[in-house]
Write an enzyme that holds these catalytic residues in place. Sequence first.
Site, PDB file in Angstrom:
ATOM      1  N   HIS A  20      43.858 -24.035  -9.684  1.00 43.62           N
ATOM      2  CA  HIS A  20      44.614 -24.982  -8.867  1.00 43.62           C
ATOM      3  C   HIS A  20      44.809 -26.299  -9.608  1.00 43.62           C
ATOM      4  O   HIS A  20      43.850 -26.989  -9.936  1.00 43.62           O
ATOM      5  CB  HIS A  20      43.886 -25.248  -7.551  1.00 43.62           C
ATOM      6  CG  HIS A  20      44.732 -25.959  -6.546  1.00 43.62           C
ATOM      7  ND1 HIS A  20      45.549 -25.301  -5.667  1.00 43.62           N
ATOM      8  CD2 HIS A  20      44.910 -27.279  -6.302  1.00 43.62           C
ATOM      9  CE1 HIS A  20      46.180 -26.180  -4.905  1.00 43.62           C
ATOM     10  NE2 HIS A  20      45.812 -27.393  -5.279  1.00 43.62           N
ATOM     11  N   ASP A  22      47.625 -29.704  -9.310  1.00 45.85           N
ATOM     12  CA  ASP A  22      48.698 -30.295  -8.511  1.00 45.85           C
ATOM     13  C   ASP A  22      49.690 -31.113  -9.330  1.00 45.85           C
ATOM     14  O   ASP A  22      50.360 -31.997  -8.795  1.00 45.85           O
ATOM     15  CB  ASP A  22      48.096 -31.185  -7.417  1.00 45.85           C
ATOM     16  CG  ASP A  22      47.650 -30.389  -6.207  1.00 45.85           C
ATOM     17  OD1 ASP A  22      48.496 -29.692  -5.618  1.00 45.85           O
ATOM     18  OD2 ASP A  22      46.463 -30.450  -5.850  1.00 45.85           O
ATOM     19  N   GLU A 123      50.334 -23.818  -1.638  1.00 45.97           N
ATOM     20  CA  GLU A 123      49.143 -24.344  -0.955  1.00 45.97           C
ATOM     21  C   GLU A 123      49.469 -24.685   0.497  1.00 45.97           C
ATOM     22  O   GLU A 123      49.840 -25.792   0.818  1.00 45.97           O
ATOM     23  CB  GLU A 123      48.619 -25.588  -1.684  1.00 45.97           C
ATOM     24  CG  GLU A 123      47.279 -26.057  -1.152  1.00 45.97           C
ATOM     25  CD  GLU A 123      46.739 -27.253  -1.904  1.00 45.97           C
ATOM     26  OE1 GLU A 123      45.516 -27.481  -1.837  1.00 45.97           O
ATOM     27  OE2 GLU A 123      47.525 -27.969  -2.547  1.00 45.97           O
ATOM     28  N   HIS A 150      46.644 -25.632   4.747  1.00 46.27           N
ATOM     29  CA  HIS A 150      46.192 -26.799   3.990  1.00 46.27           C
ATOM     30  C   HIS A 150      45.253 -27.549   4.923  1.00 46.27           C
ATOM     31  O   HIS A 150      44.379 -26.944   5.550  1.00 46.27           O
ATOM     32  CB  HIS A 150      47.376 -27.627   3.496  1.00 46.27           C
ATOM     33  CG  HIS A 150      46.975 -28.691   2.525  1.00 46.27           C
ATOM     34  ND1 HIS A 150      47.165 -30.029   2.764  1.00 46.27           N
ATOM     35  CD2 HIS A 150      46.342 -28.617   1.332  1.00 46.27           C
ATOM     36  CE1 HIS A 150      46.678 -30.735   1.749  1.00 46.27           C
ATOM     37  NE2 HIS A 150      46.173 -29.903   0.862  1.00 46.27           N
ATOM     38  N   HIS A 191      40.598 -24.213   1.878  1.00 47.06           N
ATOM     39  CA  HIS A 191      41.158 -25.032   2.964  1.00 47.06           C
ATOM     40  C   HIS A 191      41.037 -24.405   4.352  1.00 47.06           C
ATOM     41  O   HIS A 191      41.260 -25.101   5.347  1.00 47.06           O
ATOM     42  CB  HIS A 191      42.632 -25.387   2.724  1.00 47.06           C
ATOM     43  CG  HIS A 191      42.841 -26.541   1.802  1.00 47.06           C
ATOM     44  ND1 HIS A 191      42.584 -27.848   2.172  1.00 47.06           N
ATOM     45  CD2 HIS A 191      43.275 -26.598   0.523  1.00 47.06           C
ATOM     46  CE1 HIS A 191      42.861 -28.650   1.155  1.00 47.06           C
ATOM     47  NE2 HIS A 191      43.275 -27.919   0.138  1.00 47.06           N
ATOM     48  N   HIS A 212      40.161 -23.261  -5.043  1.00 48.29           N
ATOM     49  CA  HIS A 212      39.466 -24.513  -5.394  1.00 48.29           C
ATOM     50  C   HIS A 212      38.508 -24.905  -4.270  1.00 48.29           C
ATOM     51  O   HIS A 212      38.803 -25.755  -3.452  1.00 48.29           O
ATOM     52  CB  HIS A 212      40.449 -25.639  -5.730  1.00 48.29           C
ATOM     53  CG  HIS A 212      41.450 -25.987  -4.668  1.00 48.29           C
ATOM     54  ND1 HIS A 212      42.243 -25.069  -4.035  1.00 48.29           N
ATOM     55  CD2 HIS A 212      41.807 -27.196  -4.140  1.00 48.29           C
ATOM     56  CE1 HIS A 212      43.036 -25.686  -3.162  1.00 48.29           C
ATOM     57  NE2 HIS A 212      42.783 -26.971  -3.198  1.00 48.29           N
ATOM     58  N   ASP A 320      41.407 -28.684  -9.357  1.00 46.71           N
ATOM     59  CA  ASP A 320      42.176 -29.557  -8.464  1.00 46.71           C
ATOM     60  C   ASP A 320      42.622 -30.841  -9.171  1.00 46.71           C
ATOM     61  O   ASP A 320      42.745 -31.892  -8.549  1.00 46.71           O
ATOM     62  CB  ASP A 320      41.386 -29.897  -7.191  1.00 46.71           C
ATOM     63  CG  ASP A 320      42.302 -30.290  -6.031  1.00 46.71           C
ATOM     64  OD1 ASP A 320      43.529 -30.157  -6.153  1.00 46.71           O
ATOM     65  OD2 ASP A 320      41.788 -30.750  -4.994  1.00 46.71           O
TER      66      ASP A 320
END
Length: 392
Positions: A20, A22, A123, A150, A191, A212, A320
């Site tokens: 993961h 971003d 995600e 999420h 999540h 993650h 992350d």
Amino acid sequence: MTSLDQARELLREFPVVDGHNDLPWALREQVHYDLAARDIAVRQDAHLHTDLPRLREGGVGAQYWSVYVRSDLPDPVPATLEQIDCVRQLIDRHPRDLRAALTAADMEAARTEGRIASLMGAEGGHSIANSLGVLRGLYALGVRYLTLTHNDNVDWADSATDEPRAGGLTAFGREVVREMNRLGMLVDLSHVAPTTMRDALDTSTAPVIFSHSSARAVCEHPRNIPDDVLERLPANGGVAMVTFVPKFVLRAAVDWTAAADDNLRAHGFHHLDGTAEAMKVHQAFEERHPRPVATVATVADHLDHMREVAGVDHLGIGGDYDGTAFTPEGLADVSGYPNLLAELLDRGWSKADLAKLTWQNAVRVLGAAEDVSRALRETSAPSNATIEALDG
């Protein structure tokens, strides 16, 4: 040879598959996808955790780029498509370093070529807008995992950080999981609420992942994985990818974050407010109460525990990066993975163990999902179920 030298040597053969990152959202927020303004071919230390030089330094051989969009957007699907387009543009701009990957075989081919396999994960189930047709569309565009929620619930699944509503997965939520199995899209349980984790494990015939997440027994935080769920990974074949976010891995950071959020609310700000006025209040709080610092050892503690509960065949890494404001000491950016491996070597992890952690487990789990998909496609047609029909 030092432990760090050994770690770097191992990564040349078995590079990191990170679950993961971003970067696409950071590029949207910072420069609205002007990729020349944040050229990842050169170091972007002042702006990003991620660029090609540091990915190379960190020994990254495959990256799941998160095509995350906020759940409060009025129409998340176009924004998700923009995120997918961003990843494709990055691959097209940097063909010597990045290779599009859809399968486990593609990942291995990229490793042989010395390129970084670039995969995508969406995600949050809000990105499919309650539509199995959209789910199939995302798969056709290259998305290879979907995180079921999420931070907020979706209509068919409970999030770890929202008030329970569905009690886990609804009937439509279970249909989403089954359709993901048929497609060969990994079910990502980061999540989600523990009830959703358990329902997904009860439903899925393919291995699941946590892209993650860390261990709740080591740090009590709703984003982490309870031991009873970790215990189920061997039977499922799935992989839990430890994350580095300090407020998920260090108890003192959890408590500090809660106090900082309370302080913002006491001054009339939302705890996620990023305005200059809110940041002044936050900075004043941090001056009075220094932020606790997680370290490489903090993350290694989670991996030691997760290995004890789930076994080394079911672990991976999902840092992350560019999705968190703060990182542990020694893991400041994507160049830091060798430091984590060196710490684990010092704790007695073997090179065979680390090869599973960095590369082999993540490649295996995608390949296993592909095997399940091939079998299901021979006997199952695409589902046209709707949330209204199943949950209405």
